[in-house]
Design a protein around this motif. Structure first.
Motif, PDB file in Angstrom:
ATOM      1  N   ILE A  91      36.525  41.020  39.193  1.00 25.59           N
ATOM      2  CA  ILE A  91      37.282  41.406  37.997  1.00 25.59           C
ATOM      3  C   ILE A  91      37.300  42.924  37.854  1.00 25.59           C
ATOM      4  O   ILE A  91      38.345  43.514  37.584  1.00 25.59           O
ATOM      5  N   GLU A  92      36.163  43.568  38.071  1.00 26.31           N
ATOM      6  CA  GLU A  92      36.113  45.032  37.956  1.00 26.31           C
ATOM      7  C   GLU A  92      36.965  45.709  39.027  1.00 26.31           C
ATOM      8  O   GLU A  92      37.598  46.722  38.764  1.00 26.31           O
ATOM      9  N   ASP A  93      37.013  45.140  40.233  1.00 24.25           N
ATOM     10  CA  ASP A  93      37.876  45.693  41.282  1.00 24.25           C
ATOM     11  C   ASP A  93      39.345  45.576  40.891  1.00 24.25           C
ATOM     12  O   ASP A  93      40.120  46.518  41.073  1.00 24.25           O
ATOM     13  N   VAL A  94      39.739  44.429  40.351  1.00 21.43           N
ATOM     14  CA  VAL A  94      41.129  44.227  39.931  1.00 21.43           C
ATOM     15  C   VAL A  94      41.455  45.136  38.747  1.00 21.43           C
ATOM     16  O   VAL A  94      42.566  45.670  38.654  1.00 21.43           O
ATOM     17  N   MET A  95      40.487  45.349  37.857  1.00 23.86           N
ATOM     18  CA  MET A  95      40.701  46.241  36.704  1.00 23.86           C
ATOM     19  C   MET A  95      41.058  47.655  37.150  1.00 23.86           C
ATOM     20  O   MET A  95      41.879  48.323  36.527  1.00 23.86           O
ATOM     21  N   ARG A  96      40.416  48.120  38.221  1.00 25.36           N
ATOM     22  CA  ARG A  96      40.684  49.474  38.716  1.00 25.36           C
ATOM     23  C   ARG A  96      42.085  49.597  39.301  1.00 25.36           C
ATOM     24  O   ARG A  96      42.680  50.668  39.266  1.00 25.36           O
ATOM     25  N   LYS A  97      42.602  48.507  39.873  1.00 18.41           N
ATOM     26  CA  LYS A  97      43.900  48.538  40.543  1.00 18.41           C
ATOM     27  C   LYS A  97      45.059  48.279  39.590  1.00 18.41           C
ATOM     28  O   LYS A  97      46.142  48.788  39.785  1.00 18.41           O
ATOM     29  N   GLU A  98      44.843  47.432  38.582  1.00 18.29           N
ATOM     30  CA  GLU A  98      45.913  47.045  37.665  1.00 18.29           C
ATOM     31  C   GLU A  98      45.595  47.515  36.259  1.00 18.29           C
ATOM     32  O   GLU A  98      44.444  47.567  35.858  1.00 18.29           O
ATOM     33  N   SER A  99      46.639  47.825  35.511  1.00 24.71           N
ATOM     34  CA  SER A  99      46.436  48.251  34.125  1.00 24.71           C
ATOM     35  C   SER A  99      46.751  47.141  33.131  1.00 24.71           C
ATOM     36  O   SER A  99      46.677  47.341  31.933  1.00 24.71           O
ATOM     37  N   ALA A 100      47.095  45.956  33.629  1.00 24.31           N
ATOM     38  CA  ALA A 100      47.433  44.831  32.753  1.00 24.31           C
ATOM     39  C   ALA A 100      46.174  44.287  32.079  1.00 24.31           C
ATOM     40  O   ALA A 100      45.080  44.355  32.631  1.00 24.31           O
ATOM     41  N   MET A 101      46.354  43.729  30.900  1.00 29.13           N
ATOM     42  CA  MET A 101      45.227  43.119  30.201  1.00 29.13           C
ATOM     43  C   MET A 101      44.932  41.732  30.757  1.00 29.13           C
ATOM     44  O   MET A 101      43.776  41.363  30.920  1.00 29.13           O
ATOM     45  N   TYR A 102      45.975  40.961  31.035  1.00 32.68           N
ATOM     46  CA  TYR A 102      45.805  39.613  31.586  1.00 32.68           C
ATOM     47  C   TYR A 102      45.837  39.719  33.104  1.00 32.68           C
ATOM     48  O   TYR A 102      46.837  40.110  33.694  1.00 32.68           O
ATOM     49  N   LEU A 103      44.729  39.373  33.741  1.00 34.33           N
ATOM     50  CA  LEU A 103      44.604  39.549  35.182  1.00 34.33           C
ATOM     51  C   LEU A 103      44.906  38.287  35.982  1.00 34.33           C
ATOM     52  O   LEU A 103      44.701  38.266  37.194  1.00 34.33           O
ATOM     53  N   LYS A 104      45.370  37.237  35.327  1.00 30.88           N
ATOM     54  CA  LYS A 104      45.699  35.954  35.971  1.00 30.88           C
ATOM     55  C   LYS A 104      44.498  35.428  36.756  1.00 30.88           C
ATOM     56  O   LYS A 104      43.370  35.533  36.319  1.00 30.88           O
ATOM     57  N   ILE A 118      41.191  41.501  29.868  1.00 32.94           N
ATOM     58  CA  ILE A 118      40.385  42.675  29.532  1.00 32.94           C
ATOM     59  C   ILE A 118      41.015  43.363  28.331  1.00 32.94           C
ATOM     60  O   ILE A 118      42.194  43.714  28.348  1.00 32.94           O
ATOM     61  N   THR A 119      40.232  43.568  27.278  1.00 33.38           N
ATOM     62  CA  THR A 119      40.736  44.220  26.071  1.00 33.38           C
ATOM     63  C   THR A 119      40.680  45.739  26.245  1.00 33.38           C
ATOM     64  O   THR A 119      39.984  46.235  27.130  1.00 33.38           O
ATOM     65  N   PRO A 120      41.382  46.482  25.394  1.00 36.77           N
ATOM     66  CA  PRO A 120      41.298  47.947  25.482  1.00 36.77           C
ATOM     67  C   PRO A 120      39.869  48.477  25.259  1.00 36.77           C
ATOM     68  O   PRO A 120      39.529  49.542  25.747  1.00 36.77           O
ATOM     69  N   GLY A 121      39.035  47.733  24.573  1.00 40.79           N
ATOM     70  CA  GLY A 121      37.644  48.127  24.365  1.00 40.79           C
ATOM     71  C   GLY A 121      36.727  47.685  25.498  1.00 40.79           C
ATOM     72  O   GLY A 121      35.511  47.739  25.378  1.00 40.79           O
ATOM     73  N   ASP A 135      51.078  30.445  31.717  1.00 41.85           N
ATOM     74  CA  ASP A 135      51.619  30.735  30.382  1.00 41.85           C
ATOM     75  C   ASP A 135      50.676  30.262  29.283  1.00 41.85           C
ATOM     76  O   ASP A 135      50.450  30.967  28.299  1.00 41.85           O
ATOM     77  N   GLY A 136      50.108  29.070  29.456  1.00 38.89           N
ATOM     78  CA  GLY A 136      49.166  28.557  28.460  1.00 38.89           C
ATOM     79  C   GLY A 136      47.891  29.387  28.394  1.00 38.89           C
ATOM     80  O   GLY A 136      47.381  29.661  27.305  1.00 38.89           O
ATOM     81  N   ILE A 137      47.391  29.801  29.552  1.00 35.89           N
ATOM     82  CA  ILE A 137      46.171  30.621  29.585  1.00 35.89           C
ATOM     83  C   ILE A 137      46.429  31.980  28.961  1.00 35.89           C
ATOM     84  O   ILE A 137      45.600  32.493  28.201  1.00 35.89           O
ATOM     85  N   ARG A 138      47.599  32.577  29.256  1.00 30.97           N
ATOM     86  CA  ARG A 138      47.936  33.874  28.653  1.00 30.97           C
ATOM     87  C   ARG A 138      47.990  33.757  27.124  1.00 30.97           C
ATOM     88  O   ARG A 138      47.432  34.581  26.406  1.00 30.97           O
ATOM     89  N   SER A 139      48.654  32.718  26.622  1.00 31.30           N
ATOM     90  CA  SER A 139      48.747  32.516  25.172  1.00 31.30           C
ATOM     91  C   SER A 139      47.364  32.264  24.569  1.00 31.30           C
ATOM     92  O   SER A 139      47.044  32.771  23.484  1.00 31.30           O
TER      93      SER A 139
END
Length: 180
Positions: A91-104, A118-121, A135-139
């Motif tokens: 998750i931390e590796d994907v966080m560094r590469k993508e700026s999206a909150m929902y990482l699928k 990942i929230t802004p905090g 879609d259900g998981i994102r919601s």
């Protein structure tokens, strides 16, 4: 079919967890861990395979509307926690590469898929699930985030401490029932 939600503080301390048993029937049957390995290895590591697959000699059934869900007697919780903890590095590796909150779907362990939000905090919401429902998981994640923000606005709640609010728990469960 079950879903396991973990809310982690920025220091990866668990502040809330939920196990939700869905009444929706799974789309396909998943194979056990031992069926993916050669036969010579299954006999040598039978105890390890049993622990990792969540099975045990005392298997219980959880009854939900529309069917029952089989789960091992007590070891499942530890396996689920291990999978969630093991996925933190990914998750931390994907966080560094993508700026999206929902990482699928960020990781997969046997039949379990790990999705993250990942929230802004820098709070991490981790969901372990068996079927694809983007879609259900994102919601669901957006609802949980909204509920989390409302909880943090409570002057009597300390940030990054365990959430013990019955109202929060009830609303997260209702959201899980609605979307998952």
């Amino acid at each position: 079919m079950s879903h396991h939600l973990f809310l982690l503080s920025p220091s990866d301390t668990p502040i809330y967890s939920l196990t939700h048993y869905s009444t929706k029937l799974p789309q396909s049957t998943s194979s056990s861990l031992s069926s993916n390995l050669p036969t010579w290895s299954t006999s040598a590591f039978a105890g390890t395979l049993t622990a990792l697959s969540g099975a045990s000699s005392a298997t219980q059934s959880h009854h939900v509307q529309g069917g029952s869900v089989r789960m091992g007697g007590g070891q499942d919780r530890h396996v689920i926690q291990m999978i969630a903890n093991a996925s933190l590095d990914v998750i931390e590796d994907v966080m560094r590469k993508e700026s999206a909150m929902y990482l699928k779907s960020v990781d997969k362990f046997n039949e379990w898929t790990v999705s993250a939000f990942i929230t802004p905090g820098n709070m991490k919401f981790i969901l372990l699930h068996e079927t694809k429902n983007d879609d259900g998981i994102r919601s669901f994640f957006h609802d949980v985030w909204e509920l989390y923000v409302k909880t943090m606005l409570n002057p009597f709640h300390t940030a990054h401490s365990p959430i013990r609010s019955i109202v929060f728990d009830t609303r997260v469960r209702a959201s899980a029932k609605k979307y998952l």
